[in-house]
Design a protein around this motif. Structure first.
Motif, PDB file in Angstrom:
ATOM      1  N   UNK A 156     -12.102  -2.991  12.555  1.00 16.74           N
ATOM      2  CA  UNK A 156     -11.537  -1.825  13.247  1.00 16.74           C
ATOM      3  C   UNK A 156     -11.413  -0.612  12.321  1.00 16.74           C
ATOM      4  N   UNK A 160     -13.306   2.964  12.926  1.00 13.68           N
ATOM      5  CA  UNK A 160     -12.537   4.205  13.073  1.00 13.68           C
ATOM      6  C   UNK A 160     -12.947   5.231  12.020  1.00 13.68           C
ATOM      7  N   UNK A 163     -16.568   6.525  12.589  1.00 11.78           N
ATOM      8  CA  UNK A 163     -16.635   7.371  13.782  1.00 11.78           C
ATOM      9  C   UNK A 163     -16.007   8.740  13.523  1.00 11.78           C
ATOM     10  N   UNK A 171      -4.435   8.526  11.954  1.00 10.08           N
ATOM     11  CA  UNK A 171      -3.894   7.318  12.590  1.00 10.08           C
ATOM     12  C   UNK A 171      -3.192   6.418  11.581  1.00 10.08           C
ATOM     13  N   UNK A 285     -15.224  -8.518  19.870  1.00 10.87           N
ATOM     14  CA  UNK A 285     -13.789  -8.503  19.597  1.00 10.87           C
ATOM     15  C   UNK A 285     -13.079  -9.466  20.526  1.00 10.87           C
TER      16      UNK A 285
ATOM     17  N   UNK B  89     -12.998   4.167  21.616  1.00 10.19           N
ATOM     18  CA  UNK B  89     -12.335   5.334  21.030  1.00 10.19           C
ATOM     19  C   UNK B  89     -10.859   5.348  21.423  1.00 10.19           C
ATOM     20  N   UNK B  91      -9.043   2.844  22.224  1.00 12.46           N
ATOM     21  CA  UNK B  91      -8.389   1.715  21.545  1.00 12.46           C
ATOM     22  C   UNK B  91      -8.026   2.029  20.094  1.00 12.46           C
ATOM     23  N   UNK B  92      -8.775   2.959  19.488  1.00 13.41           N
ATOM     24  CA  UNK B  92      -8.497   3.293  18.087  1.00 13.41           C
ATOM     25  C   UNK B  92      -7.064   3.810  17.926  1.00 13.41           C
ATOM     26  N   UNK B  93      -6.519   4.399  18.994  1.00 12.11           N
ATOM     27  CA  UNK B  93      -5.151   4.900  18.914  1.00 12.11           C
ATOM     28  C   UNK B  93      -4.145   3.813  18.559  1.00 12.11           C
TER      29      UNK B  93
END
Lengths: 289, 251
Positions: A156, A160, A163, A171, A285, B89, B91-93
């Motif tokens: 993950x 992130x 991207x 975050x 996942x 995207x 879910x990245x939160x």
């Protein structure tokens, strides 16, 4: 020749069985890793590390210590020198890296071509999958296990940061730390894979698989899985070709990998019907959960 | 004793090496208020937001934010060729909760889907981010901020370059966030839209004004904030001035 013999012949020798296991293990982990090398634009650093570690390999070979030790020290030294040289803003990172790597490579060649050195430069440069020992295989298996675990745990954060690096920082992730972890995994992969594929050809297994599957990948997990399969498959094809054609094993594997990359790049871009489900890393996942 | 402010800056000075780019920032916003950060391009709006998310260390002074704020950046630095779906995207939160090494939980997946629903992207959940339109991409990034479930949201020029339909959807979401009692900081260079906020902070390399829009947005403040970019449309007696700004985009 019986078609069955074409398939079974290479399996009859212990040397070739070990070589096949080596390319499958290395192809599996490096093929998966190659997706991240491409996503983080690390192809040039990967090449730098692979070439810059040559003096380490040569010195290990001269001293009669395991090549893995020489490769590891060589990678660490090359990475340190590249980082040091790249920090000079007057030269620029690319040029500084080029000078350091060529210098290291020249030093390696100089050491290897000295009169009292054993004639092993060719093997160090181009690799010899048929020469892998049980301890090489053990190192590859350890790399594959640790590498797969690292990629799973970092999945993950890697997504992130690749991207949207500033957004990942907002975050609460640390993009620099994620990048460093990836670089360390890359360095470990180079140090281990160089045993089988050599300082010059190891890059094929670290970059070509991602190129081969790029246009078809609908998500990071799928891209890693496909890259691993393509790399392991190309490795096996290369070894079989080498067996039947009598070609150099390391070069045959590298050529098979690059041929897969060429074929993958030539494929048309995957067309998705609008609103089609799927994509992303979600299936893998879900499987991992 | 009053509750601590949701967002605060005290004698803040920010910069990128060669001297401060933004100075003298001093404000507090209580939880549940909406604050408009007004100023020209290069006035320091994004610089302030970068300090509030902890990306930029203050040269002097301090910033305080209750919890980790959700941030919607002005310029998209996303990689359009990286294969993630709108759902990925969003879910990245949930990474903001700190469990980065584990796959997303069912509840997080539901939260991400609900966020996509809120921004009108439920049907595009499986679409690759790079295949979305500009407005849809912006809404997917907003969904990422919503999944984060933060008490404070920092929205940097949220409507810049967004199609009217997306802007309308986003405005509705912002109103909901406001009624949920979240603290919103929204940067803009649009003077007229600033009047609907509880508070307004005018920046032009330094803090020009801070307070309720009715008191702060006078002619002097606007002129100090925008200089020659300001065009006064109308200045009726006993009523706020109406003005627009001319934006010079040099990038």
């Amino acid at each position: 020749m019986d078609p069955l013999d074409i398939l079974l012949d290479p399996l009859r020798s212990g040397i070739e069985r070990r070589a096949l296991a080596e390319v499958i293990l290395l192809g599996g982990i490096c093929g998966a890793l190659s997706f991240w090398i491409m996503s983080f634009r690390l192809s040039y650093p990967a090449e730098s590390l692979a070439h810059g570690l040559l003096p380490g390999l040569v010195l290990a070979s001269l001293a009669g210590v395991p090549l893995l030790l020489g490769g590891t020290c060589g990678v660490a030294l090359a990475a340190g020198l590249v980082a040091l040289a790249s920090s000079d803003p007057r030269v620029g990172a690319d040029s500084a890296t080029a000078v350091v790597v060529t210098g290291m490579f020249g030093l390696g060649a100089l050491l290897a071509l000295s009169p009292d050195a054993p004639a092993r430069l060719e093997e160090l440069l181009f690799g010899d999958p048929l020469g892998v020992t049980d301890s090489d295989l053990l190192a590859s298996a350890a790399l594959a296990t640790l590498g797969a675990g690292t990629l799973a745990a970092l999945h993950r954060p890697l997504c992130a940061v690749a991207f949207d690096s500033p957004g990942a920082g907002a975050l609460g992730l640390r993009p620099g730390a994620v990048r460093l972890a990836l670089m360390m995994l890359l360095a470990a992969a180079v140090a281990v894979a160089v045993q089988g594929l050599g300082s010059l050809l190891v890059l094929a297994v670290l970059v070509a698989p991602a190129v081969a599957v790029r246009s078809r990948a609908s998500g990071p997990a799928r891209a890693m899985l496909c890259g691993a399969l393509v790399a392991a498959g190309a490795g096996v094809v290369g070894l079989y070709a080498s067996h039947h054609l009598g070609s150099a094993a390391g070069a045959s594997v590298a050529l098979a990998l690059c041929a897969a990359a060429g074929a993958g790049a030539a494929l048309p871009e995957r067309v998705r019907p609008p609103g089609a489900p799927g994509g992303g890393a979600s299936p893998a996942r879900r499987a991992a959960a | 004793m009053a509750p601590p402010p949701a967002v605060a800056a005290h004698d803040l000075s920010l910069g990128y090496g060669a001297g401060p780019a933004l100075e003298g920032v001093h404000f507090e916003a209580a939880a549940g208020t909406t604050l408009c950060v007004l100023g020209p391009n290069g006035g320091g709006k994004t610089t302030l937001f970068r300090a509030l998310i902890g990306d930029l260390r203050p040269l002097a002074g301090e910033v305080r934010v209750a919890g980790r704020p959700a941030y919607l950046a002005q310029t998209e630095r996303t990689r359009l060729d990286f294969p993630v779906s709108a759902l990925d995207v969003a879910l990245m939160g949930s990474l903001a909760s700190g469990r980065w090494w584990l796959p997303p939980r069912r509840a997080e997946r539901h939260a991400a889907l609900a966020a996509l629903e809120r921004v009108g992207l439920a049907a595009q959940a499986g679409t690759l981010f790079g295949e979305l339109s500009g407005g849809q991409r912006r809404r997917a990034m907003l969904a990422r901020a919503l999944t984060q479930d933060a008490a404070v949201l920092l929205l940097d020029e949220p409507f810049a370059g967004v199609d009217p339909a997306s802007a309308e959807l986003m405005t509705a979401v912002f109103d909901e966030l406001r009624s949920e009692g979240r603290t919103l900081l929204v940067s803009t260079h649009d003077v007229e839209s600033a009047r609907s906020f509880d508070l307004v902070l005018c920046l032009n390399g330094l803090q020009v004004a801070f307070g309720a829009p009715g008191e702060s947005l006078g002619r002097e403040v606007l002129e100090a904030t925008y200089g020659s970019d300001l065009v006064i449309l109308e200045e009726p007696p006993e009523r706020p001035v109406r003005a627009i700004t001319v934006q010079h985009h040099e990038h």
